[in-house]
Design an enzyme around this catalytic site. Structure first.
Site, PDB file in Angstrom:
ATOM      1  N   GLY A  96      72.094  80.612  66.733  1.00  0.00           N
ATOM      2  CA  GLY A  96      72.541  81.130  68.029  1.00  0.00           C
ATOM      3  C   GLY A  96      71.650  80.644  69.158  1.00  0.00           C
ATOM      4  CB  CYS A 146      71.921  78.864  59.040  1.00  0.00           C
ATOM      5  SG  CYS A 146      73.233  77.859  58.363  1.00  0.00           S
ATOM      6  CB  CYS A 158      74.189  78.407  55.302  1.00  0.00           C
ATOM      7  SG  CYS A 158      73.979  79.614  56.585  1.00  0.00           S
ATOM      8  CE  LYS A 180      75.113  79.376  50.258  1.00  0.00           C
ATOM      9  NZ  LYS A 180      75.296  80.606  51.007  1.00  0.00           N
ATOM     10  CE1 TYR A 185      79.489  86.548  52.531  1.00  0.00           C
ATOM     11  CE2 TYR A 185      78.760  88.784  53.008  1.00  0.00           C
ATOM     12  CZ  TYR A 185      79.664  87.744  53.197  1.00  0.00           C
ATOM     13  OH  TYR A 185      80.723  87.912  54.041  1.00  0.00           O
ATOM     14  CD  GLU A 243      76.374  82.848  48.728  1.00  0.00           C
ATOM     15  OE1 GLU A 243      77.416  82.699  49.369  1.00  0.00           O
ATOM     16  OE2 GLU A 243      75.264  82.679  49.237  1.00  0.00           O
ATOM     17  N   GLY A 260      70.375  93.155  51.635  1.00  0.00           N
ATOM     18  CA  GLY A 260      70.771  93.126  53.037  1.00  0.00           C
ATOM     19  C   GLY A 260      69.646  92.612  53.920  1.00  0.00           C
ATOM     20  CG  ASP A 269      72.282  87.210  61.421  1.00  0.00           C
ATOM     21  OD1 ASP A 269      73.478  87.044  61.763  1.00  0.00           O
ATOM     22  OD2 ASP A 269      71.801  86.756  60.366  1.00  0.00           O
ATOM     23  CG  HIS A 322     103.013  69.113  42.553  1.00  0.00           C
ATOM     24  ND1 HIS A 322     102.615  70.310  42.023  1.00  0.00           N
ATOM     25  CD2 HIS A 322     103.375  68.314  41.511  1.00  0.00           C
ATOM     26  CE1 HIS A 322     102.753  70.258  40.712  1.00  0.00           C
ATOM     27  NE2 HIS A 322     103.187  69.061  40.374  1.00  0.00           N
ATOM     28  CD  GLU A 348     101.370  72.664  43.924  1.00  0.00           C
ATOM     29  OE1 GLU A 348     102.541  72.398  44.237  1.00  0.00           O
ATOM     30  OE2 GLU A 348     100.784  72.109  42.966  1.00  0.00           O
TER      31      GLU A 348
HETATM   32  P1  NDP Z   1      74.784  92.147  51.667  1.00  0.00           P
HETATM   33  O1  NDP Z   1      74.940  93.048  52.829  1.00  0.00           O
HETATM   34  O2  NDP Z   1      75.823  91.151  51.367  1.00  0.00           O
HETATM   35  O3  NDP Z   1      74.579  93.011  50.356  1.00  0.00           O
HETATM   36  C1  NDP Z   1      73.533  93.944  50.280  1.00  0.00           C
HETATM   37  C2  NDP Z   1      73.540  94.560  48.902  1.00  0.00           C
HETATM   38  O4  NDP Z   1      72.348  95.317  48.750  1.00  0.00           O
HETATM   39  C3  NDP Z   1      74.702  95.509  48.701  1.00  0.00           C
HETATM   40  O5  NDP Z   1      75.102  95.427  47.380  1.00  0.00           O
HETATM   41  C4  NDP Z   1      74.083  96.858  49.009  1.00  0.00           C
HETATM   42  O6  NDP Z   1      74.668  97.892  48.282  1.00  0.00           O
HETATM   43  C5  NDP Z   1      72.667  96.671  48.524  1.00  0.00           C
HETATM   44  N1  NDP Z   1      71.699  97.471  49.287  1.00  0.00           N
HETATM   45  C6  NDP Z   1      71.665  97.680  50.604  1.00  0.00           C
HETATM   46  N2  NDP Z   1      70.627  98.461  50.941  1.00  0.00           N
HETATM   47  C7  NDP Z   1      69.982  98.752  49.794  1.00  0.00           C
HETATM   48  C8  NDP Z   1      68.852  99.548  49.478  1.00  0.00           C
HETATM   49  N3  NDP Z   1      68.158 100.176  50.414  1.00  0.00           N
HETATM   50  N4  NDP Z   1      68.486  99.640  48.173  1.00  0.00           N
HETATM   51  C9  NDP Z   1      69.188  98.998  47.214  1.00  0.00           C
HETATM   52  N5  NDP Z   1      70.277  98.244  47.467  1.00  0.00           N
HETATM   53  C10 NDP Z   1      70.666  98.126  48.740  1.00  0.00           C
HETATM   54  O7  NDP Z   1      73.338  91.476  51.891  1.00  0.00           O
HETATM   55  P2  NDP Z   1      72.645  90.157  51.326  1.00  0.00           P
HETATM   56  O8  NDP Z   1      71.206  90.460  51.316  1.00  0.00           O
HETATM   57  O9  NDP Z   1      73.305  89.677  50.082  1.00  0.00           O
HETATM   58  O10 NDP Z   1      72.948  89.117  52.479  1.00  0.00           O
HETATM   59  C11 NDP Z   1      72.528  89.422  53.822  1.00  0.00           C
HETATM   60  C12 NDP Z   1      73.542  88.921  54.813  1.00  0.00           C
HETATM   61  O11 NDP Z   1      73.441  87.535  54.919  1.00  0.00           O
HETATM   62  C13 NDP Z   1      74.985  89.198  54.414  1.00  0.00           C
HETATM   63  O12 NDP Z   1      75.432  90.427  54.897  1.00  0.00           O
HETATM   64  C14 NDP Z   1      75.724  88.063  55.031  1.00  0.00           C
HETATM   65  O13 NDP Z   1      76.171  88.443  56.306  1.00  0.00           O
HETATM   66  C15 NDP Z   1      74.707  86.966  55.129  1.00  0.00           C
HETATM   67  N6  NDP Z   1      74.974  85.943  54.101  1.00  0.00           N
HETATM   68  C16 NDP Z   1      76.133  85.256  54.150  1.00  0.00           C
HETATM   69  C17 NDP Z   1      76.429  84.308  53.212  1.00  0.00           C
HETATM   70  C18 NDP Z   1      77.725  83.569  53.287  1.00  0.00           C
HETATM   71  O14 NDP Z   1      78.361  83.592  54.316  1.00  0.00           O
HETATM   72  N7  NDP Z   1      78.181  82.919  52.201  1.00  0.00           N
HETATM   73  C19 NDP Z   1      75.505  84.002  52.125  1.00  0.00           C
HETATM   74  C20 NDP Z   1      74.330  84.803  52.141  1.00  0.00           C
HETATM   75  C21 NDP Z   1      74.071  85.737  53.106  1.00  0.00           C
HETATM   76  P3  NDP Z   1      75.906  98.717  48.861  1.00  0.00           P
HETATM   77  O15 NDP Z   1      77.126  97.937  48.606  1.00  0.00           O
HETATM   78  O16 NDP Z   1      75.811  99.982  48.085  1.00  0.00           O
HETATM   79  O17 NDP Z   1      75.628  98.924  50.316  1.00  0.00           O
END
Ligand code: NDP
Length: 448
Positions: A16, A43, A48, A51, A178, A182, A263, A304, A437, A442
């Site tokens: 950004g 990123c 990204c 990764k 995510y 991944e 997260g 972000d 095809h 498709e």
């Molecule tokens: P996500 O938000 O995707 O997932 C976080 C995971 O951690 C969830 O399963 C969540 O559980 C769990 N969680 C959250 N808080 C806690 C806690 N305090 N204790 C234990 N578990 C917890 O985050 P990521 O870290 O995987 O990725 C961060 C961000 O980066 C993503 O939100 C995304 O926007 C971005 N990203 C995008 C990618 C892409 O576009 N391909 C690739 C990688 C990252 P619950 O479901 O219960 O909340």
């Protein structure tokens, strides 16, 4: 000429911040950007880009295996983590150089230092020097959230994972989002024993349930283990350097590496925002209006750090909209509807628009079309892995309001199909398009 040192001071040279800096400069603004880590941001440096290169590297495991069915005599294949790691890091260095060059070419002053806001139009650099700017843009991104538990210091995050000295034999990944899915795919393809541990009972919250279930099922078939409803209690470091992960409701898990992917939190701590009156939300994100302006009129934020949609292309749009609006005389508001997203798992997921559950809640009557198929390549390879495409249609208007896909190249296909969803096309429009095809894509025009 204004009395300020700069027209715009950007804090953070990530996706950004770089976009905003160079576009503002191209509109004639005098711009400085401060970056305390590396130009390119999450990123490019630790997200990204590296990764995706690891995902490519990992997928060779399946391609090499399947190649035998296609007549190739592939023998004695070995994977060398250090070779891939070093090549990926070299590519990151190259891209960082290009980002720096772009800023130089646009005559943006790059300050490789930490900057703190000390007034609505004033920042202090790490060496104590103070700089004034008519406007300040906060583009400091996010940072991995590490829950507080004993032994958390033995875990790594996505910041460190690209630099591992050696491939761990056993990896425990905390989180079900995510990054967890991944990297589970990446490490599993490289031959590590992977266990995903999540506090809840679901992976990839927000994605369509059927697609999530398919990934879970395929991941388990590939050998990835899952522990649900199992919050971390502690991590012990053993005398031999290995780790033991203690969980609620589960037996301890031995590991060589623990990756926390729970997260990301907005990077707003210690940069002086609240001291000058910038309002933050409960998660610590900068609160902004649709023009990216904070509660202090000279301070804006994109990406972000505002915790709207944590995706690179969204941050780039926000940076562009900010620069065009404020410096280019072209007021622009980012449209957050139908933003496509992907998970680069094995196989990957692509999605745009409403999930079935969201559509049922919002629209009431919906029609659902699915295609559950085995990609031709997988059939010949004897790989029992099925793709799933799902279309969500507003029954009242025939408009396609959601597309959800898991299967080979799903993100590549989805990006093109997202144009149709964004344009508001109908199921009839999809049907009127002749199939290409043989392809996987498709299926999108053959849904019955
Ligand atoms: P996500 O938000 O995707 O997932 C976080 C995971 O951690 C969830 O399963 C969540 O559980 C769990 N969680 C959250 N808080 C806690 C806690 N305090 N204790 C234990 N578990 C917890 O985050 P990521 O870290 O995987 O990725 C961060 C961000 O980066 C993503 O939100 C995304 O926007 C971005 N990203 C995008 C990618 C892409 O576009 N391909 C690739 C990688 C990252 P619950 O479901 O219960 O909340």
């Amino acid at each position: 000429m204004s009395d300020f040192d700069f027209d715009l001071f950007v804090i953070g040279a990530g996706s950004g911040g770089v976009r905003a800096s160079r576009v503002a400069a191209s509109h004639g603004a005098r711009v400085a950007v401060a970056e305390e880590h590396r130009v390119g941001g999450t990123c490019v440096i630790r997200g990204c880009v590296p990764k995706k290169l690891l995902v490519y590297g990992a997928h060779f495991a399946e391609d090499i295996h399947d190649a035998r069915k296609f007549g190739w005599d592939v023998s004695d294949c070995k994977f060398h983590w250090d070779v891939l790691r070093d090549n990926v890091l070299a590519e990151v260095d190259r891209l960082e150089g290009l980002y720096g060059q772009t800023l130089d070419n646009h005559k943006v002053t790059v300050l490789r230092t930490r900057a703190t806001i000390v007034g609505p139009q004033r920042v202090r650099l790490a060496d104590g020097q103070e700089v004034t700017a008519e406007r300040i843009l906060v583009a400091t991104g996010g940072w991995p959230h590490v829950p507080d538990f004993p032994g958390s210091e033995h875990a790594i995050t996505s910041n460190e994972v690209f630099h591992l000295d050696a491939l761990p034999n056993r990896v425990v990944i905390a989180g079900g989002g995510y990054i967890a899915n991944e990297f589970a795919g990446i490490f599993n393809e490289f031959g590590s024993k992977v266990t995903i541990v999540n506090r809840g009972d679901t992976i990839l919250r927000g994605y369509d349930e059927q697609i999530r279930d398919r990934l879970l099922q395929i991941s388990m078939t590939k050998g990835i283990e899952f522990r649900f409803n199992a919050p971390f209690r502690s991590i012990d470091k053993n005398p031999d350097g290995s780790l033991t992960v203690h969980l609620e409701n589960c037996d301890p898990i031995p590991a060589d590496a623990v990756l926390i992917a729970a997260g990301r939190v907005p990077n707003t701590r210690g940069i002086g925002l609240q001291e000058v009156g910038v309002e933050l939300d409960a998660q610590g994100a900068v609160k902004v209006d649709e023009t990216n302006q904070s509660s202090v009129s000279s301070i804006y934020a994109v990406g972000d750090v505002t915790n709207r949609i944590q995706l690179t292309p969204v941050a780039i749009r926000e940076g562009q909209a900010f620069a065009d609006s404020v410096f280019g005389g072209k007021p622009t508001v980012v449209d957050y509807a139908n933003v496509p997203s992907a998970v680069f798992s094995h196989p990957p997921i692509g999605a745009v628009g409403m999930t079935e559950a969201e559509a049922r809640n919002k629209l009431g009557a919906v029609r659902i079309y699915t295609s559950d198929f085995r990609a031709m390549k997988n059939v010949l390879a004897g790989r029992n892995e099925r793709a799933l495409y799902k279309m969500v249609v507003n029954a009242a208007t025939d408009q396609v309001v959601g597309l959800h896909m898991i299967g080979p190249d799903a993100p590549e296909i989805l990006q093109a199909a997202a144009i149709a969803v964004k344009a508001g096309l109908t199921k009839a429009d999809f049907d009127a398009t002749v199939a290409l095809h043989p392809s996987m894509a498709e299926e999108l025009v053959l849904l019955k």
